[in-house]
Design an enzyme around this catalytic site. Structure first.
Site, PDB file in Angstrom:
ATOM      1  N   ASP A   1      14.289 -14.034  -9.214  1.00  0.00           N
ATOM      2  CA  ASP A   1      15.521 -14.810  -9.012  1.00  0.00           C
ATOM      3  C   ASP A   1      16.237 -14.980 -10.341  1.00  0.00           C
ATOM      4  OD1 ASP A   1      15.488 -15.300  -6.344  1.00  0.00           O
ATOM      5  OD2 ASP A   1      15.354 -17.471  -6.529  1.00  0.00           O
TER       6      ASP A   1
ATOM      7  N   LYS B   1      20.660 -15.006  -6.786  1.00  0.00           N
ATOM      8  CA  LYS B   1      21.300 -15.738  -5.688  1.00  0.00           C
ATOM      9  C   LYS B   1      22.154 -16.888  -6.229  1.00  0.00           C
ATOM     10  CE  LYS B   1      20.137 -16.019  -1.589  1.00  0.00           C
ATOM     11  NZ  LYS B   1      20.822 -14.838  -1.081  1.00  0.00           N
TER      12      LYS B   1
ATOM     13  N   MET C   1      21.769 -29.140  -8.195  1.00  0.00           N
ATOM     14  CA  MET C   1      23.021 -28.476  -7.792  1.00  0.00           C
ATOM     15  C   MET C   1      24.167 -29.476  -7.666  1.00  0.00           C
ATOM     16  SD  MET C   1      21.327 -25.821  -5.083  1.00  0.00           S
ATOM     17  CE  MET C   1      19.861 -26.784  -4.723  1.00  0.00           C
TER      18      MET C   1
HETATM   19  N1  SAH Z   1      13.236 -24.439  -7.522  1.00  0.00           N
HETATM   20  C1  SAH Z   1      14.059 -24.981  -8.603  1.00  0.00           C
HETATM   21  C2  SAH Z   1      15.389 -25.479  -8.115  1.00  0.00           C
HETATM   22  C3  SAH Z   1      16.287 -24.394  -7.572  1.00  0.00           C
HETATM   23  S1  SAH Z   1      17.872 -24.980  -7.105  1.00  0.00           S
HETATM   24  C4  SAH Z   1      13.271 -26.102  -9.297  1.00  0.00           C
HETATM   25  O1  SAH Z   1      12.230 -26.539  -8.802  1.00  0.00           O
HETATM   26  O2  SAH Z   1      13.710 -26.519 -10.367  1.00  0.00           O
HETATM   27  C5  SAH Z   1      18.810 -24.646  -8.534  1.00  0.00           C
HETATM   28  C6  SAH Z   1      19.156 -25.934  -9.252  1.00  0.00           C
HETATM   29  O3  SAH Z   1      18.028 -26.398  -9.968  1.00  0.00           O
HETATM   30  C7  SAH Z   1      20.238 -25.792 -10.304  1.00  0.00           C
HETATM   31  O4  SAH Z   1      21.529 -25.849  -9.731  1.00  0.00           O
HETATM   32  C8  SAH Z   1      19.961 -27.001 -11.161  1.00  0.00           C
HETATM   33  O5  SAH Z   1      20.426 -28.191 -10.543  1.00  0.00           O
HETATM   34  C9  SAH Z   1      18.457 -27.024 -11.154  1.00  0.00           C
HETATM   35  N2  SAH Z   1      17.841 -26.335 -12.299  1.00  0.00           N
HETATM   36  C10 SAH Z   1      17.109 -25.210 -12.273  1.00  0.00           C
HETATM   37  N3  SAH Z   1      16.653 -24.901 -13.502  1.00  0.00           N
HETATM   38  C11 SAH Z   1      17.127 -25.877 -14.332  1.00  0.00           C
HETATM   39  C12 SAH Z   1      16.987 -26.149 -15.715  1.00  0.00           C
HETATM   40  N4  SAH Z   1      16.282 -25.361 -16.525  1.00  0.00           N
HETATM   41  N5  SAH Z   1      17.599 -27.255 -16.212  1.00  0.00           N
HETATM   42  C13 SAH Z   1      18.299 -28.080 -15.420  1.00  0.00           C
HETATM   43  N6  SAH Z   1      18.469 -27.868 -14.113  1.00  0.00           N
HETATM   44  C14 SAH Z   1      17.889 -26.785 -13.571  1.00  0.00           C
END
Ligand code: SAH
Length: 255
Positions: A36, A57, A169
């Site tokens: 991803d 995605k 998000m």
């Molecule tokens: N599975 C992921 C979330 C996926 S949804 C998890 O557990 O973190 C994608 C959202 O996750 C992004 O829009 C943001 O809000 C958050 N996100 C993912 N990686 C991030 C990071 N390194 N720092 C801050 N927010 C993050």
């Protein structure tokens, strides 16, 4: 022929050293990696033997259709491959893992999960605060600001939980979501944002709910970012507050 399988593997928030030892071991056993775009592509260095396929995605960008990804996983696994589907953060948090597990189970493909550090955990670590500080809240709620049908979550109900809100998000909707929360929470409710949490590019800020949207825009924050809202954010380390005024406010709130 060897029995193939799929592992949904959590890549953590982006830094390779936030992978678990289990994730590193499984990567070393992979035949195919489907990565991803929020996962760090350098993860492929831990699977030098694997064929690597990027399946981004990101919201609003061209992306690989979900049904195609599911078909591809099934096809490789049915040919005997160990397919490792790499997802950012924890694979079970907002990552379509539920849909993929259903599709794989229907196809008779064995599937297993390797957990990881979700972005909200890395964000809390960056701010130096506990998501569940017992002086302030009864727990933490993980919520997306972006529901599949385009509707907003029930912010009134979320505000009433008395929990820290860890909002995924949310950046693109920060004006609307903070306005919705302000109808139910005090404008001085502490709020924070962490961009690229847990990585060398991490940026963070603590402010109040009343100023969150303006400060996020003025600070030039960009995706991916986590928003944290609730009394527990008042315990964030002082260096998270970006301006003198904000720092004074944080001190005043904590007093
Ligand atoms: N599975 C992921 C979330 C996926 S949804 C998890 O557990 O973190 C994608 C959202 O996750 C992004 O829009 C943001 O809000 C958050 N996100 C993912 N990686 C991030 C990071 N390194 N720092 C801050 N927010 C993050």
């Amino acid at each position: 022929m060897k029995q193939g399988k799929v592992t949904l593997l959590s890549a953590g928030p982006g830094a390779l050293d936030l992978l678990t030892l289990r994730a590193a071991r499984v990567l070393g056993e992979a035949d195919v990696l489907l990565i991803d775009d929020l996962a760090n592509p350098e993860i492929a260095t831990l699977a030098p033997q694997a064929r690597v396929i990027a399946v981004g995605k990101r919201g609003g960008c061209r992306s690989t259709p979900q049904a195609f990804i599911e078909r591809m996983m099934c096809r490789f696994a049915k040919c005997g491959a160990h397919v490792v589907r790499v997802k950012g953060g924890d694979a079970l948090m907002f990552g379509r893992a539920g849909e993929e597990m259903t599709a794989l189970r229907r196809a008779g493909v064995p599937v297993e999960i390797v957990n990881g550090v979700s972005a909200a955990f890395a964000a809390a670590a960056g701010l130096g605060m506990s998501l569940t500080h017992r002086d302030h809240c009864a727990g933490v709620t993980f919520v997306t600001a972006h529901r599949q049908d385009g509707s907003a979550p029930n912010w009134a109900a979320l505000a009433a939980t008395g929990t820290t809100l860890a909002i995924y998000m949310g950046l693109h909707r920060v004006e609307a979501l903070s306005a919705a929360l302000l109808a139910h929470l005090d404008a001085h409710t502490p709020a924070g944002i962490v961009q690229w949490a847990g990585t060398p590019q991490e940026r963070r800020m603590v402010t109040s709910l009343g100023r969150l949207a303006a400060d996020v825009r003025a600070g030039g924050f960009a995706s991916p970012a986590i928003l944290l809202v609730g009394g527990a954010v008042a315990e964030a380390a002082m260096d998270a507050a970006t301006t003198r005024q904000q720092r004074e406010d944080v001190i005043a709130r904590a007093a």
